[in-house]
Design an enzyme around this catalytic site. Structure first.
Site, PDB file in Angstrom:
ATOM      1  N   ASP A  60       0.879  -1.164   0.000  1.00 27.49           N
ATOM      2  CA  ASP A  60       0.000   0.000   0.000  1.00 27.49           C
ATOM      3  C   ASP A  60       0.920   1.218   0.000  1.00 27.49           C
ATOM      4  OD1 ASP A  60      -1.648   2.151   0.538  1.00 27.49           O
ATOM      5  OD2 ASP A  60      -2.711   1.199   2.205  1.00 27.49           O
ATOM      6  N   SER A 140       0.468  12.430 -15.920  1.00 23.75           N
ATOM      7  CA  SER A 140      -0.672  12.354 -16.844  1.00 23.75           C
ATOM      8  C   SER A 140      -0.742  13.615 -17.686  1.00 23.75           C
ATOM      9  CB  SER A 140      -1.980  12.204 -16.045  1.00 23.75           C
ATOM     10  OG  SER A 140      -3.112  12.278 -16.903  1.00 23.75           O
ATOM     11  N   TYR A 153      -7.925  15.135  -9.389  1.00 18.78           N
ATOM     12  CA  TYR A 153      -6.959  14.235 -10.027  1.00 18.78           C
ATOM     13  C   TYR A 153      -5.976  15.047 -10.868  1.00 18.78           C
ATOM     14  CZ  TYR A 153      -5.045  10.790 -13.281  1.00 18.78           C
ATOM     15  OH  TYR A 153      -4.194  10.021 -14.036  1.00 18.78           O
ATOM     16  N   LYS A 157      -1.725  15.360 -10.450  1.00 19.96           N
ATOM     17  CA  LYS A 157      -0.748  15.061 -11.488  1.00 19.96           C
ATOM     18  C   LYS A 157       0.094  16.283 -11.836  1.00 19.96           C
ATOM     19  CE  LYS A 157      -1.646  10.724 -11.852  1.00 19.96           C
ATOM     20  NZ  LYS A 157      -0.654   9.720 -11.396  1.00 19.96           N
TER      21      LYS A 157
END
Length: 249
Positions: A60, A140, A153, A157
């Site tokens: 994890d 990304s 999100y 990134k």
């Protein structure tokens, strides 16, 4: 060619998608690979498919102790760590930014951001003693050209891209190169989340935003990561490499 012969790589999120692609491609080029993922069965399956050159480690990445155990497993099994790939990622479903609950936000921050911090603390001392190394993060296109509906999100990134550049500058004297990949949406387990729903219409909408006319594949990302990890890219650091079919143009 065996462009990673004698190298040891850790790849997080390697039970599927981009991570699986990178783990297998690295092994094809001679690397020993630590297949790390929270999905223990998936990691074991990928490691078994690679063979003796790989081990699976259940990790994890949001937990510092588990990241440290992952790095210890790599060092104790293979003797060194040459390549650290921060690939594990998490997202919220495409939609209103105000609808994202705090627990989801915290997971995005922990997996997409804090995990990079944890792995850096663990691998940099090892790489420095070895005389160098490579750190690669899967960022990304969302961090460069954000799509609506993925606000938090996208922000995580963007953070990963800035962290990459900051780390590259500071670690260059230690001969540790730091780069990141910026894939466009691809055939991974998170695709439905990115799109909001996985329908032919949504896929067509996403493909239409990519000049080369298709989504990315794990092999696309793996080949780019392979080059960045290899000695062919020995003068490349601090780069956010767009693997996006022209999406960011």
């Amino acid at each position: 060619m065996a462009r990673l012969q004698g190298k040891v790589a850790i790849v997080t999120g390697a039970a599927s998608g981009f991570g699986e692609g990178m783990a297998k491609r690295f092994a094809e080029e001679g690397a020993k690979v630590v297949v790390a993922d929270l999905n223990a069965k998936g990691a074991e399956k990928v490691a078994a498919e690679i063979g003796a050159a790989a081990i699976a480690v259940t990790t994890d990445v949001s937990q510092r102790a588990e990241v440290e155990e992952m790095v210890y497993a790599a060092k104790s099994t293979f003797g060194r760590v040459d390549i650290m790939v921060n690939n594990a990622g998490y997202t919220h479903r495409n939609g209103d930014m105000l609808a994202v609950d705090e627990q989801t936000f915290d997971l995005i921050a922990a997996i997409n951001m804090k995990a990079i911090y944890f792995s850096t603390l663990s691998v940099v001392p090892i790489m420095e003693r070895q005389g160098g190394g490579v750190i690669i993060t899967t960022a990304s296109t969302a961090g460069l050209r954000p799509r609506p509906g993925l606000a938090w999100y996208n922000a995580s990134k963007g953070w990963a891209i800035t962290a990459t550049k900051s780390m590259a500058v500071e670690l260059a004297p230690k001969k540790i190169r730091v780069n990141c990949l910026c894939p466009v949406a691809g055939e991974t387990g998170m695709l439905a989340q990115f799109m909001g729903e996985d329908t032919p219409e949504k896929r067509a909408q996403f493909r239409a935003s990519i000049p080369l006319g298709r989504l990315s594949t794990p092999l696309d990302i793996a080949n780019a990561a392979l080059w960045l990890a290899s000695d062919e890219a020995e003068f490349i650091t601090g780069v956010a490499l767009e693997v996006d079919g022209g999406r960011c143009i």
